[in-house]
Write an enzyme that holds these catalytic residues in place. Structure first.
Site, PDB file in Angstrom:
ATOM      1  N   ARG A  81      94.670  15.741  76.804  1.00 38.17           N
ATOM      2  CA  ARG A  81      95.392  15.208  75.192  1.00 38.17           C
ATOM      3  C   ARG A  81      96.556  15.513  75.036  1.00 38.17           C
ATOM      4  O   ARG A  81      97.365  15.034  74.480  1.00 38.17           O
ATOM      5  CB  ARG A  81      94.342  15.933  74.425  1.00 38.17           C
ATOM      6  CG  ARG A  81      94.585  17.362  73.930  1.00 38.17           C
ATOM      7  CD  ARG A  81      93.322  17.781  73.015  1.00 38.17           C
ATOM      8  NE  ARG A  81      92.110  17.423  73.425  1.00 38.17           N
ATOM      9  CZ  ARG A  81      91.305  16.755  72.656  1.00 38.17           C
ATOM     10  NH1 ARG A  81      91.766  16.311  71.556  1.00 38.17           N
ATOM     11  NH2 ARG A  81      90.017  16.638  73.294  1.00 38.17           N
ATOM     12  N   THR A  82      97.010  16.765  75.533  1.00 37.36           N
ATOM     13  CA  THR A  82      98.444  17.043  75.488  1.00 37.36           C
ATOM     14  C   THR A  82      99.374  16.064  76.248  1.00 37.36           C
ATOM     15  O   THR A  82     100.382  15.547  75.511  1.00 37.36           O
ATOM     16  CB  THR A  82      98.721  18.538  75.792  1.00 37.36           C
ATOM     17  OG1 THR A  82      97.813  19.246  75.117  1.00 37.36           O
ATOM     18  CG2 THR A  82      99.995  19.015  75.331  1.00 37.36           C
ATOM     19  N   LYS A 119     103.507  23.357  99.105  1.00 37.92           N
ATOM     20  CA  LYS A 119     104.163  23.663 100.109  1.00 37.92           C
ATOM     21  C   LYS A 119     104.850  24.746 100.261  1.00 37.92           C
ATOM     22  O   LYS A 119     105.802  25.218 101.149  1.00 37.92           O
ATOM     23  CB  LYS A 119     105.307  22.594 100.607  1.00 37.92           C
ATOM     24  CG  LYS A 119     104.379  20.981 100.881  1.00 37.92           C
ATOM     25  CD  LYS A 119     105.340  20.170 100.985  1.00 37.92           C
ATOM     26  CE  LYS A 119     104.879  18.576 101.249  1.00 37.92           C
ATOM     27  NZ  LYS A 119     105.864  17.497 101.288  1.00 37.92           N
ATOM     28  N   ARG A 161     103.469  22.107  81.436  1.00 37.38           N
ATOM     29  CA  ARG A 161     102.414  23.025  81.082  1.00 37.38           C
ATOM     30  C   ARG A 161     102.018  23.640  82.476  1.00 37.38           C
ATOM     31  O   ARG A 161     101.886  23.248  83.426  1.00 37.38           O
ATOM     32  CB  ARG A 161     100.977  22.061  80.892  1.00 37.38           C
ATOM     33  CG  ARG A 161      99.773  22.802  80.743  1.00 37.38           C
ATOM     34  CD  ARG A 161      99.135  22.599  79.466  1.00 37.38           C
ATOM     35  NE  ARG A 161      97.909  23.120  79.160  1.00 37.38           N
ATOM     36  CZ  ARG A 161      97.318  23.386  78.106  1.00 37.38           C
ATOM     37  NH1 ARG A 161      98.089  22.668  76.865  1.00 37.38           N
ATOM     38  NH2 ARG A 161      96.349  23.935  77.928  1.00 37.38           N
ATOM     39  N   HIS A 198     101.045  26.523  72.155  1.00 38.17           N
ATOM     40  CA  HIS A 198     102.449  25.926  72.428  1.00 38.17           C
ATOM     41  C   HIS A 198     102.920  25.662  71.006  1.00 38.17           C
ATOM     42  O   HIS A 198     102.332  25.002  70.318  1.00 38.17           O
ATOM     43  CB  HIS A 198     102.161  24.721  73.418  1.00 38.17           C
ATOM     44  CG  HIS A 198     101.030  23.858  73.438  1.00 38.17           C
ATOM     45  ND1 HIS A 198     101.098  22.636  72.764  1.00 38.17           N
ATOM     46  CD2 HIS A 198      99.761  23.850  73.456  1.00 38.17           C
ATOM     47  CE1 HIS A 198     100.081  22.111  72.907  1.00 38.17           C
ATOM     48  NE2 HIS A 198      99.174  22.751  73.267  1.00 38.17           N
TER      49      HIS A 198
END
Lengths: 308, 308, 308
Positions: free
Chosen positions: C57-58, C86, C107, C135
């Site tokens: 959703r974000t 890596k 995120r 957030h």
């Protein structure tokens, strides 16, 4: 050379004139982008990025390049989300996807996959790596970076450091550099020397090639130091690896002997072969090198799409 | 019929007039795209592609269609990267995502999911497959392909070959073809015959339907041969499968008896039911059929967005 | 305050003036988008969405916002497809990706990752959650929603319901509300009360704070009821959880005592703390709240890109 519709599979398919065309186009596009903020050469065009194995930096670089040209992008980031799982042949996947786009960028774990895709597809195909990490756009952005930093490639002293035995990136770069008048310094542990047939080929083409195991001996001469990751897993003996590793880390101490103009390059990702303390020196240009991938890929996309 | 805001869930919701509208709009958009290179009908619009199970070709086809219309795309390619994992209901996911977009394309493993999404969402929802591989846009692109190849659908002799028992693609196509004056040849092994209730329904609607187990007997009559994948896993007996498999592969030998005008279609992916040697014959149009998915999906998107 | 190039990491970095700027810009962009259908503030700009952990959703909300501004998007939806595998440092990943874009949304599962990214990158970085679900854009869209619904924030009675102990969303919202003249009702089971130091901080800043364990006692006073998910896994005792759960579900019965103007908000996803029967009441605005994330994120993107 007609670029429209051309496939970009191996740097070996490129003449010097081809390389110069790409570099000049990249320079032009970088300048135009800076001036105008937004280009529209690829407006209405669609790039399909087919990453049968993940490679975030390469994928994002191509996608950024296509967007900077005003074009659109479709694709997948790893094979698990692709219909390959249903047992479809690569040939059919390519014949299908090309119906949805104007150009394909492919990354595939199997050597030869990009060449096969190019043979099958009617739209142009660009190789973003197949089987090894070698891909022609890396070599082109390396050359572009050197030319941008020095205004020329001819006359430079270029050192290649690290795994010269297995590293395809440095093989391709060395071969491409034979088009120019450069001195090449091959710096690696004994176990990881450049294969003999490549060294011979370079010398046959008139290149001055110096081999050494000690960076300190040559660092003072170099204009460019191209560092590659030494891949631990290649070494049969962990102790051997650890000994080699230390002797090859580029750090501030090693750089004391370097020329002021020395530029340090790296195809990235790095692990520890360049100490982070080097990042803030004037020598470090590896993140600028990353940036240069965008105009070079813009140039290739615009050329094979026939929009420039 | 007002198209703006309409959901596209099942081909059974379509009248003949609806189908004709889609085909005519697809034809118009394909022509305009060819002439102008870039369309802007969907400029400023956003398509959300919600693929709760992967289907690369369908997803890329829709995304290509949206970009060809000048629109943008957001979404996910598989459920693992979606917030479904947090225990959210499909209903809430749809009510959420519709806040971010103007139209939704959904693919979901559970039958009925697309219908539910359409009921919940205020933006139009297009079904890209739920529970089975049936989805209305496949049938529409099949019809579009036939019409484009022959200039008409009426009067054609159309063969459906393969798994007619479980294959939803051929069920939907057969049902949609009852709107037209065609002769239908159902070609399958005994075990995989079209269900009786569908055959009866087709005949009730006035369609001439011929059933056979032998492609060779009817190949000479056909204008269209629509081939589907026989799914090995359906067969209780591997030997039975192998026997059937061979008798049904479309290859050059089988095509010796075909009419010049015969067109071979396939929804893809294929495994071995069409030999690759057929690809280069004039009969093979399955990759053109893939291409036709783009204008058909452009038409649906433009219609339900109300921008055409 | 110069917004161009600014990072958006924590709501604690925002002054009241900053918040008001974001809300006013969001309001302006929402209005302009409605009038014009398509904005071009971010034309030619590229957003990179780096989701080291999935949050559909974000991610979709940010991508929608960037497209609504006329910009383009690149990125990845989960770390497994990124080159993090890596062994590359986050620092190098950020220094690399910023070469491909004009703004980064990150995120990351580790607390502090967004702050680190902001320190490293020269392009602006927006935190879409690191370590917890907190957030800053969630808090901003919550404030925007309240202001949009009531025309003001001052003078309102706002209830926060649910897990006030661990829920960072409500901590941030409560702190941001100290800029306004509101009465705060903290409604939670004993075990999940708001931490003492936050309550004290709120009161020191002059806020009237009422704590209760019983929604029914205060529901009649509230203008806003902000519901959060009570996370079952926090409870040491399943029986305790079940008892609490029932007493806190917002349903039609509880709402009988509510004022007509009561608005119910939720950061979503919800599980069962709001009964679906509430969705169709005039009180439920949580899907409008989702929608409001788009103009708020448009505002932030436009501001830090310096294009508005």
């Amino acid at each position: 050379m007609d670029w429209k519709g051309r496939d970009v599979i191996s740097i070996r398919d490129f003449s010097k004139e081809d390389i110069e065309t790409v570099l000049a186009t990249a320079e032009r596009l970088e300048r135009e982008l800076k001036e105008k903020g937004q280009l529209e050469y690829a407006k209405g065009k669609i790039l399909a990025t087919l990453f049968f194995e993940p490679s975030t930096r390469t994928r994002l670089s191509f996608e950024s390049a296509m967007h900077r040209l005003g074009g659109a992008v479709i694709g997948f980031a790893e094979a698990s989300t692709s219909s390959v799982k249903k047992g479809e042949s690569l040939r059919d996947t390519i014949k299908t996807v090309e119906q949805y786009c104007d150009v394909i960028v492919i990354r595939h774990p199997k050597e030869g996959a990009a060449r096969l895709a190019a043979e099958v597809a009617e739209v142009p195909v660009i190789n973003a790596g197949d089987g090894s990490n070698q891909h022609p756009t890396q070599t082109l952005l390396d050359l572009y970076t050197i030319k941008k930093e020095f205004g020329r490639i001819d006359g430079l002293k270029i050192g290649l450091l690290g795994d010269l035995k297995y590293g395809r990136t440095v093989h391709s770069l060395a071969e491409a550099l034979t088009f120019y008048d450069v001195e090449l310094y091959l710096i690696s542990p004994e176990l990881l020397r450049m294969p003999r047939h490549i060294v011979e080929e370079l010398r046959e083409k008139g290149m001055k090639v110096v081999e050494t195991t000690t960076l300190e001996d040559v660092i003072g001469k170099l204009d460019v130091l191209y560092v590659t990751r030494i891949q631990k897993e290649r070494f049969p003996d962990e102790q051997e690896y650890l000994k080699v590793k230390g002797s090859y880390q580029v750090n501030l101490k090693v750089l004391e002997k370097a020329k002021d103009e020395l530029r340090i390059m790296h195809p990235l990702p790095r692990v520890d072969e360049i100490h982070p303390e080097v990042d803030n020196t004037k020598h470090a240009i590896y993140f600028r090198q990353v940036f240069n991938g965008v105009p070079v890929r813009m140039a290739l996309l615009a050329l094979v799409l026939g929009v420039i």
